[in-house]
Design a protein around this motif. Structure first.
Motif, mmCIF file in Angstrom:
data_model
loop_
_atom_site.group_PDB
_atom_site.id
_atom_site.type_symbol
_atom_site.label_atom_id
_atom_site.label_comp_id
_atom_site.label_asym_id
_atom_site.label_seq_id
_atom_site.Cartn_x
_atom_site.Cartn_y
_atom_site.Cartn_z
ATOM 1 N N ARG A 145 0.854 -1.180 0.000
ATOM 2 C CA ARG A 145 0.000 0.000 0.000
ATOM 3 C C ARG A 145 0.889 1.227 0.000
ATOM 4 O O ARG A 145 1.390 1.670 1.022
ATOM 5 N N GLY A 146 1.114 1.786 -1.197
ATOM 6 C CA GLY A 146 1.944 2.971 -1.287
ATOM 7 C C GLY A 146 3.419 2.634 -1.426
ATOM 8 O O GLY A 146 4.068 2.250 -0.463
ATOM 9 N N LEU A 147 3.942 2.765 -2.638
ATOM 10 C CA LEU A 147 5.349 2.470 -2.919
ATOM 11 C C LEU A 147 5.787 3.362 -4.074
ATOM 12 O O LEU A 147 5.091 3.486 -5.072
ATOM 13 N N LEU A 148 6.943 3.985 -3.936
ATOM 14 C CA LEU A 148 7.479 4.867 -4.971
ATOM 15 C C LEU A 148 8.589 4.132 -5.727
ATOM 16 O O LEU A 148 9.461 3.516 -5.103
ATOM 17 N N VAL A 149 8.542 4.182 -7.050
ATOM 18 C CA VAL A 149 9.536 3.514 -7.889
ATOM 19 C C VAL A 149 10.168 4.542 -8.825
ATOM 20 O O VAL A 149 9.452 5.298 -9.487
ATOM 21 N N VAL A 150 11.500 4.549 -8.890
ATOM 22 C CA VAL A 150 12.233 5.438 -9.786
ATOM 23 C C VAL A 150 13.056 4.583 -10.742
ATOM 24 O O VAL A 150 13.937 3.834 -10.310
ATOM 25 N N LEU A 280 14.768 2.106 -6.070
ATOM 26 C CA LEU A 280 15.629 2.820 -7.011
ATOM 27 C C LEU A 280 16.217 1.815 -7.992
ATOM 28 O O LEU A 280 16.986 0.936 -7.606
ATOM 29 N N THR A 281 15.843 1.916 -9.272
ATOM 30 C CA THR A 281 16.346 0.969 -10.261
ATOM 31 C C THR A 281 17.010 1.690 -11.420
ATOM 32 O O THR A 281 16.658 2.832 -11.740
ATOM 33 N N GLY A 282 17.957 1.017 -12.042
ATOM 34 C CA GLY A 282 18.679 1.598 -13.154
ATOM 35 C C GLY A 282 20.083 2.013 -12.739
ATOM 36 O O GLY A 282 20.454 1.954 -11.563
ATOM 37 N N ALA A 289 20.914 6.973 -3.762
ATOM 38 C CA ALA A 289 20.011 6.529 -2.694
ATOM 39 C C ALA A 289 20.118 7.462 -1.491
ATOM 40 O O ALA A 289 19.104 7.805 -0.861
ATOM 41 N N GLN A 290 21.323 7.881 -1.177
ATOM 42 C CA GLN A 290 21.524 8.779 -0.044
ATOM 43 C C GLN A 290 20.855 10.130 -0.292
ATOM 44 O O GLN A 290 20.139 10.657 0.580
ATOM 45 N N ILE A 291 21.065 10.697 -1.482
ATOM 46 C CA ILE A 291 20.509 12.012 -1.802
ATOM 47 C C ILE A 291 18.981 11.967 -1.788
ATOM 48 O O ILE A 291 18.313 12.840 -1.204
ATOM 49 N N LEU A 292 18.390 10.957 -2.434
ATOM 50 C CA LEU A 292 16.934 10.850 -2.482
ATOM 51 C C LEU A 292 16.368 10.574 -1.099
ATOM 52 O O LEU A 292 15.332 11.132 -0.717
ATOM 53 N N PRO A 299 12.763 5.765 3.403
ATOM 54 C CA PRO A 299 13.713 4.668 3.171
ATOM 55 C C PRO A 299 13.843 4.360 1.687
ATOM 56 O O PRO A 299 12.868 4.427 0.937
ATOM 57 N N VAL A 300 15.062 4.023 1.252
ATOM 58 C CA VAL A 300 15.345 3.732 -0.156
ATOM 59 C C VAL A 300 15.897 2.320 -0.267
ATOM 60 O O VAL A 300 16.802 1.940 0.469
ATOM 61 N N ARG A 301 15.345 1.569 -1.207
ATOM 62 C CA ARG A 301 15.813 0.207 -1.459
ATOM 63 C C ARG A 301 16.423 0.147 -2.856
ATOM 64 O O ARG A 301 15.802 0.573 -3.832
ATOM 65 N N VAL A 302 17.647 -0.403 -2.954
ATOM 66 C CA VAL A 302 18.326 -0.596 -4.232
ATOM 67 C C VAL A 302 18.395 -2.094 -4.503
ATOM 68 O O VAL A 302 18.995 -2.834 -3.727
#
Length: 325
Positions: A145-150, A280-282, A289-292, A299-302
């Motif tokens: 429920r609610g996830l951001l993808v870049v 964070l993909t690509g 990841a740190q900047i975003l 939280p950022v997942r790579v």
């Protein structure tokens, strides 16, 4: 008569000699297996790719110049039909069609039609590229429920919000690794009076480029030519210099991520800012990841996979009853 596995390996050997990836043929390691195995067709904004489960990449071509219009679809159909021996290979048990954001539902249905004409009766599942990337990162997208993808690519970036297996908000930006390399090229010319090749800019980005300081930073010496005389010139670039060049371009991506979050419904934004965060993909520069994470305070997942879109589609395939476990 040889079994399907021997047939596909034979066809793969024939296809491997046809030309380099830059000419749109790509690396081929097998043809689609029949029986219980599945396949993945990725209709991206910059290329389309076809994989046979368990045997690897079958086809990689640039995205049709006409887009996913009728002319582009004809190009896809011709590319599929031209793979040596493909007509003799039994239909896969199922195929996942992964589509980029700009591929419309009508175009996706037309793509499914291309696949079904190649293999009548085949089961075709549809999946958004952002969903596949999140799944490839290990996220349970059907429940999230609610996830951001870049997703950063060569020429574009997509930023999407996912809710319970659906993309509810998505925006694109004309910024990718080519743009970042271009910023490095301009910086080297302005600060060092030198011209460098695109391959050199790419090397600088991948070897010393960053958006935040990192351990063991060291200068990198590259070859170019003097911008005035045209004579060969060695240029020593420092990590902090490249950081300055990359940050100005990458700030546009960060701004778009902020914009997407501002337009996200409050209940989903709360989940994103909480435990779900951002995937964070690509080929992002190190430190992205740190900047975003710091800018968006989430939280950022790579993903550990180098190709989370494909891995996500394959994970979906394996979960289907008609495909091999």
């Amino acid at each position: 008569m040889a079994d399907s596995r021997e047939m596909l390996m034979c066809c793969a050997a024939v296809q491997q000699g046809v030309g380099p990836a830059e000419q749109g043929v790509g690396r081929v390691s097998g043809l689609l297996p029949g029986g219980n195995a599945g396949a993945v067709l990725i209709a991206g904004s910059e290329e389309f790719r076809l994989y046979g489960d368990g045997v690897g990449e079958v086809l990689r071509r640039p995205a049709p110049r006409e887009g996913w219009s009728s002319y582009g679809l004809q190009e896809v159909a011709r590319s599929l039909a031209a793979v040596p021996g493909i007509a003799a290979v039994p239909a896969p048990a199922g195929l996942v069609l992964v589509a980029a954001q700009e591929v419309t539902e009508l175009e996706r249905e037309s793509l499914r039609g291309v696949v079904r004409r190649q293999w009548p009766g085949i089961t075709v599942w549809g999946m958004d590229e952002a969903l596949a990337a999140a799944r490839g990162a290990g996220k349970e997208v059907d429940r999230a429920r609610g996830l951001l993808v870049v997703l950063l690519r060569g020429r574009t970036t997509d930023i999407a919000v996912i809710d319970a297996g659906s993309v509810v908000l998505s925006k694109s930006l004309r910024l990718g690794t080519e743009s970042l390399d271009g910023e490095i090229t301009k910086y080297v010319r302005a600060q060092h009076g030198a011209q460098i090749a695109a391959a050199t800019a790419r090397r600088i980005r991948t070897e010393t480029g960053s958006l935040a300081p990192y351990a063991d930073e060291r200068p990198l010496t590259v070859h170019g030519k003097d911008a005035v005389t045209g004579l060969p010139k060695d240029i020593q670039v420092k990590p902090e210099e490249i950081r300055e060049a990359l940050r100005s371009a990458y700030a546009r991506l960060v701004d778009l991520a902020v914009e997407v979050l501002e337009e996200t419904p409050p209940e989903l934004a709360g989940d994103i800012m909480g435990s779900n965060g951002l995937v964070l993909t690509g080929p992002h520069p190190r430190g992205a990841a740190q900047i975003l994470g710091e800018t968006l305070t989430l939280p950022v997942r790579v993903p550990s996979s180098s190709d989370p879109v494909l891995e996500g589609a394959r994970a979906f395939l394996k979960a289907q009853p008609k495909t091999a476990p």
